[in-house]
Write a protein that holds these residues in place. Structure first.
Motif, mmCIF file in Angstrom:
data_model
loop_
_atom_site.group_PDB
_atom_site.id
_atom_site.type_symbol
_atom_site.label_atom_id
_atom_site.label_comp_id
_atom_site.label_asym_id
_atom_site.label_seq_id
_atom_site.Cartn_x
_atom_site.Cartn_y
_atom_site.Cartn_z
ATOM 1 N N CYS A 29 15.934 -19.912 7.960
ATOM 2 C CA CYS A 29 15.669 -19.997 9.039
ATOM 3 C C CYS A 29 14.159 -21.984 8.892
ATOM 4 O O CYS A 29 14.889 -22.698 9.101
ATOM 5 C CB CYS A 29 14.103 -19.433 9.737
ATOM 6 S SG CYS A 29 14.021 -19.761 11.262
ATOM 7 N N GLY A 69 8.864 -19.928 15.957
ATOM 8 C CA GLY A 69 7.490 -19.174 15.121
ATOM 9 C C GLY A 69 7.711 -18.066 15.154
ATOM 10 O O GLY A 69 8.740 -17.285 15.453
ATOM 11 N N SER A 120 14.568 -9.752 15.729
ATOM 12 C CA SER A 120 15.502 -10.223 13.977
ATOM 13 C C SER A 120 15.173 -9.251 13.022
ATOM 14 O O SER A 120 14.112 -8.676 12.548
ATOM 15 C CB SER A 120 14.951 -11.901 14.080
ATOM 16 O OG SER A 120 14.863 -12.476 15.391
ATOM 17 N N ASN A 159 19.003 -8.270 16.417
ATOM 18 C CA ASN A 159 20.042 -9.760 15.635
ATOM 19 C C ASN A 159 19.662 -9.709 14.446
ATOM 20 O O ASN A 159 19.359 -9.928 13.698
ATOM 21 C CB ASN A 159 19.258 -11.443 16.144
ATOM 22 C CG ASN A 159 19.465 -11.308 17.711
ATOM 23 O OD1 ASN A 159 20.159 -10.470 18.493
ATOM 24 N ND2 ASN A 159 18.580 -12.011 18.528
ATOM 25 N N VAL A 161 21.725 -12.156 11.301
ATOM 26 C CA VAL A 161 22.053 -13.388 11.455
ATOM 27 C C VAL A 161 23.017 -12.519 9.682
ATOM 28 O O VAL A 161 22.562 -12.725 9.044
ATOM 29 C CB VAL A 161 21.737 -14.110 10.327
ATOM 30 C CG1 VAL A 161 21.984 -15.144 9.834
ATOM 31 C CG2 VAL A 161 20.963 -15.062 11.762
ATOM 32 N N ILE A 188 25.215 -12.449 14.272
ATOM 33 C CA ILE A 188 25.126 -13.877 14.328
ATOM 34 C C ILE A 188 25.583 -14.568 13.260
ATOM 35 O O ILE A 188 25.253 -14.462 12.269
ATOM 36 C CB ILE A 188 23.431 -14.428 14.567
ATOM 37 C CG1 ILE A 188 22.899 -13.867 16.143
ATOM 38 C CG2 ILE A 188 23.400 -15.941 15.071
ATOM 39 C CD1 ILE A 188 21.329 -14.296 16.055
ATOM 40 N N GLU A 189 26.498 -16.052 13.416
ATOM 41 C CA GLU A 189 26.825 -16.397 12.548
ATOM 42 C C GLU A 189 25.981 -17.710 12.026
ATOM 43 O O GLU A 189 25.066 -17.902 12.617
ATOM 44 C CB GLU A 189 27.856 -17.142 13.487
ATOM 45 C CG GLU A 189 29.107 -16.805 13.203
ATOM 46 C CD GLU A 189 30.309 -17.590 13.717
ATOM 47 O OE1 GLU A 189 31.712 -17.434 13.519
ATOM 48 O OE2 GLU A 189 29.970 -18.899 13.819
ATOM 49 N N GLN A 190 25.823 -17.307 10.733
ATOM 50 C CA GLN A 190 23.959 -18.551 9.964
ATOM 51 C C GLN A 190 24.588 -19.326 10.163
ATOM 52 O O GLN A 190 25.892 -20.271 9.739
ATOM 53 C CB GLN A 190 24.593 -17.950 8.374
ATOM 54 C CG GLN A 190 23.138 -18.530 8.071
ATOM 55 C CD GLN A 190 23.292 -19.740 7.205
ATOM 56 O OE1 GLN A 190 25.193 -20.341 6.941
ATOM 57 N NE2 GLN A 190 22.684 -20.138 6.446
ATOM 58 N N MET A 191 23.937 -20.659 10.735
ATOM 59 C CA MET A 191 24.144 -21.692 10.762
ATOM 60 C C MET A 191 23.464 -22.308 9.689
ATOM 61 O O MET A 191 22.180 -22.314 9.579
ATOM 62 C CB MET A 191 23.367 -22.242 12.515
ATOM 63 C CG MET A 191 24.245 -21.865 13.298
ATOM 64 S SD MET A 191 23.386 -22.201 15.143
ATOM 65 C CE MET A 191 21.684 -21.354 14.915
ATOM 66 N N LEU A 193 21.701 -25.058 8.323
ATOM 67 C CA LEU A 193 20.360 -25.857 8.897
ATOM 68 C C LEU A 193 19.852 -27.128 8.008
ATOM 69 O O LEU A 193 19.475 -28.603 8.458
ATOM 70 C CB LEU A 193 19.574 -25.152 9.785
ATOM 71 C CG LEU A 193 20.158 -24.204 10.750
ATOM 72 C CD1 LEU A 193 19.516 -23.601 11.216
ATOM 73 C CD2 LEU A 193 20.775 -24.967 12.037
ATOM 74 N N MET A 321 14.052 -24.237 12.686
ATOM 75 C CA MET A 321 14.498 -22.992 14.104
ATOM 76 C C MET A 321 12.284 -22.229 13.884
ATOM 77 O O MET A 321 12.666 -22.070 15.276
ATOM 78 C CB MET A 321 15.014 -22.181 12.799
ATOM 79 C CG MET A 321 16.691 -22.720 13.016
ATOM 80 S SD MET A 321 17.222 -22.449 14.965
ATOM 81 C CE MET A 321 18.246 -21.190 14.802
ATOM 82 N N ALA A 322 12.013 -22.672 13.719
ATOM 83 C CA ALA A 322 11.072 -21.998 13.832
ATOM 84 C C ALA A 322 10.224 -22.640 14.549
ATOM 85 O O ALA A 322 9.612 -21.930 15.791
ATOM 86 C CB ALA A 322 9.015 -21.945 12.320
ATOM 87 N N GLY A 325 12.478 -22.960 18.121
ATOM 88 C CA GLY A 325 12.431 -21.350 18.942
ATOM 89 C C GLY A 325 13.090 -20.149 18.158
ATOM 90 O O GLY A 325 13.680 -19.440 19.393
HETATM 91 N N1 SAM Z 1 9.617 -14.956 14.326
HETATM 92 C C1 SAM Z 1 10.736 -14.844 15.815
HETATM 93 C C2 SAM Z 1 12.376 -14.027 14.995
HETATM 94 O O1 SAM Z 1 12.225 -13.810 14.119
HETATM 95 O O2 SAM Z 1 13.527 -13.408 16.509
HETATM 96 C C3 SAM Z 1 11.306 -16.280 16.561
HETATM 97 C C4 SAM Z 1 11.944 -17.391 15.849
HETATM 98 S S1 SAM Z 1 13.656 -17.599 15.013
HETATM 99 C C5 SAM Z 1 13.965 -18.816 14.615
HETATM 100 C C6 SAM Z 1 14.750 -16.579 15.845
HETATM 101 C C7 SAM Z 1 15.755 -16.648 15.806
HETATM 102 O O3 SAM Z 1 16.748 -17.710 15.289
HETATM 103 C C8 SAM Z 1 16.081 -15.863 15.362
HETATM 104 O O4 SAM Z 1 16.978 -14.230 15.356
HETATM 105 C C9 SAM Z 1 16.622 -16.290 13.425
HETATM 106 O O5 SAM Z 1 17.592 -15.424 12.720
HETATM 107 C C10 SAM Z 1 17.540 -17.034 14.325
HETATM 108 N N2 SAM Z 1 17.912 -18.323 13.119
HETATM 109 C C11 SAM Z 1 16.750 -19.199 12.667
HETATM 110 N N3 SAM Z 1 17.914 -19.577 11.273
HETATM 111 C C12 SAM Z 1 18.753 -19.178 11.568
HETATM 112 C C13 SAM Z 1 20.262 -20.098 11.697
HETATM 113 N N4 SAM Z 1 20.451 -21.283 10.287
HETATM 114 N N5 SAM Z 1 21.707 -19.418 12.047
HETATM 115 C C14 SAM Z 1 21.798 -18.848 12.368
HETATM 116 N N6 SAM Z 1 20.687 -18.096 13.366
HETATM 117 C C15 SAM Z 1 18.850 -18.682 12.855
#
Ligand code: SAM
Length: 326
Positions: A29, A69, A120, A159, A161, A188-191, A193, A321-322, A325
């Protein structure tokens, strides 16, 4: 009032990042180095967020997800949520959290009007969870999940990943959580990034995840949810809860996209991967409701038909992503 983009997609969902700060360092992330330094974060005030949310509801947004975040780190988050929940015309106020602070806050969040929680959680093995998150304790999150269920949220979703060779051996264990609890577990499929995780990589296709679960349990597909996102839902035979699969990488779901995003520093995005973000702060600073309405409509008008990321892989800009959101 309804809001449609030029492709006829109804846009009724806003993801609102209320802080870029996070108390986890999940490798997929926000790797080290993408953090806003202490004191450097510029976030919108509560008044700006409320004005923005009211205006967005005025142009057709019906569901708001507060994210980050880690949103629970924001000072005064409970009172902000209650005020958001009072916006006339808003049908759903939901929250995404990593669950670390949830055990102590679940009751307040429910009383503030949050209807559904996404938590998550990528591993049920304590030391593995610690490695993925950069040092967090699994027991805190599990306690948060229990407290959320105890406080009667109509919907609690986990959720996960799924990552090849990291946690893909836990899919059945995660799915089994739905047998005797009213939980939804979504895979969730890991993207990929960020440059370093771009290889053939960590992504486990959703179909493979489904097959793994079907190797153990019979699955019945469920109807799509009203105001829902891109997940496909199933129920395992005999289960109280449900499972979901979200496939941003293997399967285009952009045709059903219903959302826009606003980053923690006040930029609107028509797509997770868009690079033409629009700064909303000038409109917020002037209290210019008309300008803000027009700008939100133009962001919706400029929504791409699909992820650039899906066409070009991760050659585009890395996504923080943080800040966005998720
Ligand atoms: N802090 C909160 C949390 O952990 O849920 C909210 C922010 S977080 C960025 C929101 C979601 O984005 C999370 O479920 C996280 O797993 C997902 N996420 C972040 N990077 C990702 C990635 N590379 N591929 C898939 N999901 C991703």
């Amino acid at each position: 009032m309804s809001l449609f983009d030029p492709l006829g997609r109804k846009i009724n969902y806003l993801r609102l990042s209320v802080t870029g700060r996070c108390n986890l360092r999940c490798s997929y992330c926000r790797p080290q180095g993408m953090d806003p330094g202490p004191g450097t974060e510029e976030i919108l005030s509560d008044e700006d967020l409320l004005f923005l949310a009211c205006t967005a509801v005025g142009v057709g947004i019906e569901k708001i997800r507060v994210t980050g975040g880690e949103p629970l780190l924001r000072k005064g988050i409970v009172s902000l949520l209650s005020r958001l929940g009072e916006i006339p015309g808003l049908k759903k106020l939901v929250l995404t959290t990593n669950g670390l602070l949830l055990a102590e806050m679940a009751g307040d969040l429910r009383r503030a009007g949050v209807e559904s929680l996404n938590i998550s959680l990528d591993s049920l093995v304590p030391d593995r969870f610690e490695r993925i998150t950069g040092g967090a304790r699994l027991e805190f999150v599990l306690e948060g999940v229990e407290k959320a269920l105890g406080h009667g949220f109509p919907r609690v979703k986990i959720n996960a990943v799924v990552m090849q060779g990291i946690n893909d051996d836990e899919v059945v264990r995660f799915a089994s959580l739905t047998l005797d609890r009213p939980l939804t577990v979504r895979f969730i499929e890991q993207m990929p990034l960020h440059g370093k995780d771009c290889g053939p990589g960590l992504t486990v296709p959703g179909e493979e995840i489904l097959q793994t679960i079907q190797g153990r349990y019979r699955l019945a597909p469920l109807e799509r949810e009203d105001l829902g996102g891109p997940a496909r839902y199933y129920r395992m035979e005999g289960a109280i809860g449900t499972i979901g699969i979200i496939t941003p990488v293997s399967c285009h779901f952009c045709g059903d996209c219903n959302r826009i995003r606003v980053t923690s520093d006040g930029f609107a995005k028509g797509c997770l991967f868009s690079t033409r973000d629009v700064d909303l702060k000038p409109f917020l600073a002037k209290g210019d409701e008309g300008g803000l309405r027009n700008t939100l409509r133009s962001v919706v008008g400029g929504k791409p038909s699909g992820h650039l990321f899906l066409r070009e892989g991760c050659r585009g800009e890395p996504v923080d992503m943080a800040r966005v959101g998720g």
